[in-house]
Design a protein around this motif. Structure first.
Motif, mmCIF file in Angstrom:
data_model
loop_
_atom_site.group_PDB
_atom_site.id
_atom_site.type_symbol
_atom_site.label_atom_id
_atom_site.label_comp_id
_atom_site.label_asym_id
_atom_site.label_seq_id
_atom_site.Cartn_x
_atom_site.Cartn_y
_atom_site.Cartn_z
ATOM 1 N N MET A 1 0.840 -1.185 0.000
ATOM 2 C CA MET A 1 0.000 0.000 0.000
ATOM 3 C C MET A 1 0.887 1.252 0.000
ATOM 4 S SD MET A 1 -3.045 0.769 2.690
ATOM 5 C CE MET A 1 -2.636 2.246 3.566
ATOM 6 N N THR A 2 0.526 2.283 -0.794
ATOM 7 C CA THR A 2 1.309 3.509 -0.842
ATOM 8 C C THR A 2 1.056 4.321 0.417
ATOM 9 O OG1 THR A 2 0.922 3.486 -3.202
ATOM 10 C CG2 THR A 2 1.895 5.469 -2.285
ATOM 11 N N ARG A 3 2.160 4.800 1.037
ATOM 12 C CA ARG A 3 1.982 5.505 2.302
ATOM 13 C C ARG A 3 1.561 6.946 2.057
ATOM 14 N NH1 ARG A 3 7.154 8.198 3.877
ATOM 15 N NH2 ARG A 3 8.350 8.145 1.961
ATOM 16 N N SER A 4 0.879 7.533 3.036
ATOM 17 C CA SER A 4 0.490 8.937 2.967
ATOM 18 C C SER A 4 0.809 9.571 4.306
ATOM 19 C CB SER A 4 -1.007 9.040 2.658
ATOM 20 O OG SER A 4 -1.415 10.372 2.748
ATOM 21 N N LEU A 5 1.717 10.582 4.298
ATOM 22 C CA LEU A 5 2.067 11.298 5.515
ATOM 23 C C LEU A 5 1.290 12.605 5.551
ATOM 24 C CD1 LEU A 5 5.924 10.760 5.427
ATOM 25 C CD2 LEU A 5 4.258 9.569 6.865
ATOM 26 N N GLY A 96 5.712 8.289 -6.064
ATOM 27 C CA GLY A 96 4.362 7.737 -5.940
ATOM 28 C C GLY A 96 3.791 7.840 -4.545
ATOM 29 N N SER A 97 4.609 8.199 -3.550
ATOM 30 C CA SER A 97 4.061 8.350 -2.201
ATOM 31 C C SER A 97 3.276 9.663 -2.123
ATOM 32 C CB SER A 97 5.159 8.289 -1.141
ATOM 33 O OG SER A 97 6.085 9.328 -1.334
ATOM 34 N N MET A 98 2.440 9.774 -1.103
ATOM 35 C CA MET A 98 1.531 10.921 -1.015
ATOM 36 C C MET A 98 1.756 11.710 0.265
ATOM 37 S SD MET A 98 -1.876 9.156 -2.556
ATOM 38 C CE MET A 98 -1.552 7.569 -1.833
#
Ligand code: FAD
Length: 113
Positions: A1-5, A96-98
């Motif tokens: 899963m792509t992480r989102s900070l 690609g991370s958010m």
């Protein structure tokens, strides 16, 4: 899963505008959680280039390591912003991370062509 900070403030661009804005906000509210998205390793003092052209400075005088101009309380994210999703208060980085934000400041300068 792509992480989102998530951060209170995300600033795109660590040039004169981005760095000055971060420093000013942190001076007034040191507890702010600010992230600066900036891929470059070096910061350039562009007004100094006029003096380089005039033969007063050597070009390296106008170049500083980015780490030396980043406000210490800000988080430096060493990547480029790729796309913006303002409806979700989110942007996507080159890998690609958010990143999510409450407030977004966009200051990527101009590209000389
Ligand atoms: C020769 C010259 C002389 C000048 N003289 C003067 C002067 O005498 N007085 C004056 O007030 N102004 C002067 N200026 C103008 C001043 O230098 C600029 O207005 C100022 O540097 C712009 O700052 P900025 O932060 O908007 O852009 P920049 O300083 O260019 O910074 C933009 C930053 O954004 C980053 N970035 C770009 N794309 C992305 C992305 N997708 N994701 C994340 N980061 C990104 C870049 O890596 C860069 O670090 C001069 C400019 C030049 C070129």
């Amino acid at each position: 899963m792509t992480r989102s900070l998530s951060h209170d403030v995300v600033i795109v661009g660590g040039g004169a505008a981005g760095i000055a804005t971060a420093a000013s906000m942190l001076k007034r509210r040191p507890s702010l959680d600010i992230a600066i998205v900036e891929p470059a390793e070096y910061h350039y003092y562009q007004p100094g280039w006029t003096m380089v052209g005039a033969g007063v400075f050597e070009a390296p005088v106008t170049q500083r390591p980015m780490a030396s101009v980043m406000p210490k309380q800000a988080r430096w994210i060493r990547q480029a912003a790729a796309t913006f999703q303002p409806e979700q208060n989110r942007l996507t980085l080159a890998d690609g991370s958010m990143l999510d934000y409450k407030l977004l400041i966009v200051a990527p300068g101009i590209r000389l062509a």
